[in-house]
Motif scaffolding. Sequence first.
Motif, PDB file in Angstrom:
ATOM      1  N   GLU A  26       0.800  -1.224   0.000  1.00 44.49           N
ATOM      2  CA  GLU A  26       0.000   0.000   0.000  1.00 44.49           C
ATOM      3  C   GLU A  26       0.831   1.271   0.000  1.00 44.49           C
ATOM      4  O   GLU A  26       0.516   2.234   0.695  1.00 44.49           O
ATOM      5  CB  GLU A  26      -0.920   0.022   1.233  1.00 44.49           C
ATOM      6  CG  GLU A  26      -2.343  -0.336   0.898  1.00 44.49           C
ATOM      7  CD  GLU A  26      -3.316   0.042   2.007  1.00 44.49           C
ATOM      8  OE1 GLU A  26      -4.228   0.831   1.724  1.00 44.49           O
ATOM      9  OE2 GLU A  26      -3.142  -0.463   3.122  1.00 44.49           O
ATOM     10  N   VAL A  27       1.894   1.257  -0.751  1.00 43.81           N
ATOM     11  CA  VAL A  27       2.701   2.466  -0.862  1.00 43.81           C
ATOM     12  C   VAL A  27       2.627   3.056  -2.268  1.00 43.81           C
ATOM     13  O   VAL A  27       2.680   4.270  -2.441  1.00 43.81           O
ATOM     14  CB  VAL A  27       4.179   2.180  -0.470  1.00 43.81           C
ATOM     15  CG1 VAL A  27       5.081   3.352  -0.817  1.00 43.81           C
ATOM     16  CG2 VAL A  27       4.274   1.884   1.023  1.00 43.81           C
ATOM     17  N   CYS A  28       2.458   2.211  -3.295  1.00 40.97           N
ATOM     18  CA  CYS A  28       2.611   2.720  -4.664  1.00 40.97           C
ATOM     19  C   CYS A  28       1.298   3.020  -5.384  1.00 40.97           C
ATOM     20  O   CYS A  28       1.245   3.899  -6.234  1.00 40.97           O
ATOM     21  CB  CYS A  28       3.450   1.760  -5.504  1.00 40.97           C
ATOM     22  SG  CYS A  28       2.585   0.270  -6.019  1.00 40.97           S
ATOM     23  N   GLY A  29       0.258   2.279  -5.095  1.00 39.20           N
ATOM     24  CA  GLY A  29      -1.044   2.540  -5.741  1.00 39.20           C
ATOM     25  C   GLY A  29      -1.224   1.920  -7.118  1.00 39.20           C
ATOM     26  O   GLY A  29      -2.256   2.130  -7.753  1.00 39.20           O
ATOM     27  N   ALA A  30      -0.248   1.151  -7.584  1.00 37.53           N
ATOM     28  CA  ALA A  30      -0.363   0.542  -8.921  1.00 37.53           C
ATOM     29  C   ALA A  30      -1.557  -0.412  -9.005  1.00 37.53           C
ATOM     30  O   ALA A  30      -2.057  -0.692 -10.092  1.00 37.53           O
ATOM     31  CB  ALA A  30       0.913  -0.215  -9.273  1.00 37.53           C
ATOM     32  N   CYS A  31      -1.997  -0.891  -7.852  1.00 37.93           N
ATOM     33  CA  CYS A  31      -3.037  -1.923  -7.792  1.00 37.93           C
ATOM     34  C   CYS A  31      -4.427  -1.334  -7.583  1.00 37.93           C
ATOM     35  O   CYS A  31      -5.362  -2.084  -7.289  1.00 37.93           O
ATOM     36  CB  CYS A  31      -2.713  -2.863  -6.639  1.00 37.93           C
ATOM     37  SG  CYS A  31      -2.751  -1.974  -5.066  1.00 37.93           S
ATOM     38  N   SER A  64      -5.869  -2.925  -4.139  1.00 40.29           N
ATOM     39  CA  SER A  64      -6.253  -4.338  -4.206  1.00 40.29           C
ATOM     40  C   SER A  64      -5.156  -5.255  -3.681  1.00 40.29           C
ATOM     41  O   SER A  64      -5.422  -6.408  -3.372  1.00 40.29           O
ATOM     42  CB  SER A  64      -6.630  -4.713  -5.645  1.00 40.29           C
ATOM     43  OG  SER A  64      -5.511  -4.612  -6.499  1.00 40.29           O
ATOM     44  N   CYS A  65      -3.929  -4.760  -3.547  1.00 43.10           N
ATOM     45  CA  CYS A  65      -2.846  -5.635  -3.064  1.00 43.10           C
ATOM     46  C   CYS A  65      -3.039  -6.029  -1.615  1.00 43.10           C
ATOM     47  O   CYS A  65      -2.427  -6.986  -1.149  1.00 43.10           O
ATOM     48  CB  CYS A  65      -1.478  -4.983  -3.256  1.00 43.10           C
ATOM     49  SG  CYS A  65      -1.148  -3.564  -2.188  1.00 43.10           S
ATOM     50  N   VAL A  66      -3.877  -5.258  -0.879  1.00 36.82           N
ATOM     51  CA  VAL A  66      -4.118  -5.608   0.520  1.00 36.82           C
ATOM     52  C   VAL A  66      -5.615  -5.778   0.792  1.00 36.82           C
ATOM     53  O   VAL A  66      -6.023  -5.907   1.931  1.00 36.82           O
ATOM     54  CB  VAL A  66      -3.540  -4.536   1.484  1.00 36.82           C
ATOM     55  CG1 VAL A  66      -2.026  -4.467   1.376  1.00 36.82           C
ATOM     56  CG2 VAL A  66      -4.149  -3.162   1.210  1.00 36.82           C
TER      57      VAL A  66
END
Lengths: 758, 193
Positions: free
Chosen positions: B91-96, B107-109
Amino acid sequence: MATTTPEVRPATDTRQNVGRRGFLASAAGGLTLAFFIPEVSRLSDVEAAGLPGQVNAWLQVGTDGSITLTIGSSEMGQGSMSGLAQVLAEELVVDYAKVKVVQGGPSLVNPVPVGAAINTVGSSVIRTNFWKMRDAAASARETLVQAAMNAKNDQTRSDFTVSNGVVTHVPSGTLLPYAQLASAAALLQPAANAPLIPDSQFKLIGKTVPRVDIPSKVNGSAKYGLDVRVDGMVYAVIKHCPTFGGTLASTPSVPSGMLAVVPTKVFAGTGRGTEVTDNVNAVAVVGPNTWDTWQAAKRLNVAWNLPSNAANLNNAKFLSDAQTLLTTATPFVAGGANPAGTLYTVEGAAGNVTSANTSAAKIVEATYTLPYVSHACMEVLNCTVNYVPGVSCEVWAPTQSAKAVLSLVIAMTGLPASAVTVHTMYLGGGLGRKAEVDFVSQAVQVAMQVKKPVKLMWPREEDFTRDQYRPMGVIHGKAGLDSSGNILGWSYRNVSPSILGQRGVPLGAAGDSQGIEGAVNLPYNFGARVTEWVSHPSPIPVGFWRSVGASLNTFGVECMIDELAFAAGQDPYQFRRAKLTDPRWIAVLDAAAVLGNWTSAPPSGRARGIAIGAAFNSIVAEVVEISNLTTTGLRVNRVSCAIDCYIPVNPGSIQAQLQGGIVHGLNAALYGQQTFVSGVAQAKNFNKSRMIRLGEMPQIGITIIPGPAASDRSVNIGGAGELGVPTFAPALANAYFKLTGKRVRSLPLFPGATMGGL
Amino acid sequence: MAAKMLVDCGYLAMARVWGLTRRGYRSGSKDNRTQSLGIPAKAKESNLTTLTLNVNGANRTVSVSDPSMPLLWVLRDLIGLTGTKYGCGIEVCGACTVLIDGQPEHSCVFDTSSAVGKKVVTIEGLSANTSHPAQKAWIDHQVPQCGYCQSGMIMSCAGAMAAGHHGSEILGELQNLCVCGTYQRIKEAVSTL
Ligand code: FES
Ligand code: FES
């Protein structure tokens, strides 16, 4: 022009046909574009012979008038596929909007045929292929015109004009679209010495045209390496020994729910530094999907043998070694062993500098320290392989070097090139890291073991901690000034691990060309000069990182110049201007100064710094304006950048690349570093490797020096992809000095900065 | 490219690898499987949880062995929607970033089970024919470089727009990381929205 004799396709190859053979035979010694690459027959679907309208291996003219160009560069955001298409379309005289671009595969033929994959490194795609592409396209155009001349039974070239993919026979007014001419053209000897479109008539070169890949990148349809899905595919997640140089002690048993645990070794040619050929430095856990496999890999207890020198693999040790070598390095001896720690004199002579400086009014001396930096591409390393034992191997990789992938796969599988297919996928950033093939070799090893299609992924933590980092460097500069501010003698020494040395390249008297980029051939009036490079012994793997050696040396050189300007009591811009001897450099410096309002005072609370440098045949200057310094950061308000790349093919792409390069340089200068404790990389994810977000973006202005009225093909065309990077850090450091009176002699400015979650 | 979409469930692929039909995988005798795979029977005893998600307007049923599998991997590996990207997983980059009931989420978490009963929209489902105003602005301003962050960036932007925000209000909500540094063009694109 290729002089390679075309190889003959295997007899079983159904794509062989007589017409083609005739063409191949007649083409021997002719144009590259005429060749098939029989051993490497996967140039693209386009290359499948027998397609009507195929003029050559890279140009396909459809009966509907469509034009398909096969382009061999990797697309990682720099727009070079589009740039090459632009160059080809210009010389072919076709409508760029109607051109379809297809990714070409690699070829082992040398020189690389047009359309085959080329290495996408060193900001090279346009600059090294510009003339080659134009020659090839002009030849194709003239061959099509020849077909028209034959059709009209009129051999007077001046009776024919070409526009938008249509040849017009002027006397009769007959229009002959390429689509009608292509089949006949394919049987002709390619035109030799075809004239190029004069610069004054360019319709595409020098114009901003939209990039072909962009629509697919806003709707999720662009397929990156990590997006590859093959029927029946399993997933592998890599887990390296956390310590560089460590090896597997015993193979762990397969965790429940998983298919396999495959130990992977360092395949010959892929290891750097501590990672010695045949060391088993990782295991790949293989399972049903990324998440379950990744979790199993995380939980997997693996016993590693740690290297005996692990305790020495520390930043403090690397730094003290470098500082010692600044004064104690042993000079290079021709024919000698020249181990790490050798001093290479790259240009000039130390003695001359010493004597020149004896009459100096002032001696300025400074030491600069730069860290290891991770690549941190947005897309982690990954590779998908479908290996059918003894039959074929198909590889999908986000690679900057499809040819290296092809050679590697041949070496690993023993398959002939004709049985190997390499698909270059979109790269979610390459930055130099994806020119390496270590991750490909791991995926192939896993595929050979599980004998099923497999996608191997490096979790983000592996990507950060198993990088081949931008080398650290310790740089010492010393120069003498006379009482009028002239430089009498300049000495420069960079101690840095060798990128080429770690790749087994023997270093000659001039050391590592990569290590010294940006420090040599500087068009400054230095009086006497000596430029030296010392190979640092650190075995931490190092590699090509956007702008490579220039990222270290432009910082060292341009900070030193600024210190000299200050010591001479002169304005840093005027000081540089007075010392520069190359008018192109002066023009670039002036353009940046104008754009950055150098001569008018900055708004209150702000300060500016300036720097200039060259890399990959381009000259770039930047003026950086900063404010709001705190203990954890500062605000970069504006960056004004000027570039001379000789021929700016697509100004819009150049602008984007410079903006991106500046952000890359900014992230690195403020926050970028990887540190090591006993051989273990410490920054494991973006939270420990801060980068700017949108709100911190400076306003960037770009001035592109226009191309010449009539280009001279003996002048090198410059790159743009990496050029934003080198001058940013020194311009920032020089602005920092202006703001605070304190010199920045160690990067990053804010080590240990972290990045909060979203 | 020979890549074909795998639907349903990663275990289907595994079943093929292990030489089992899907049916065999689910109902075959434990002993058989143990022998043929050399893997403890317990592995395959793991309870698959079946979840039905509404993704881009269609119901998709997936089976997961680990109910904590984040939505990102369900979308990418099990459903085959690869437009949503993995960048950091923390939850640092936002690519997901995807929209869940209109709200941008990472969505990664994001627990897949929490998405049940909600509307999930990914970049693939944002519009027909790449016609969302953000997508058009991104093309007009030639924003993407490598493009890898842009699915998440555009979904964040679309979420802000859906909340009725414009221009600089949107910018404040675009915290996604772009390593390529496309921020200036993003600003230019967003200024038109
Ligand atoms: S991958 Fe989810 S925020 Fe980075
Ligand atoms: S476009 Fe490459 S990370 Fe944003």
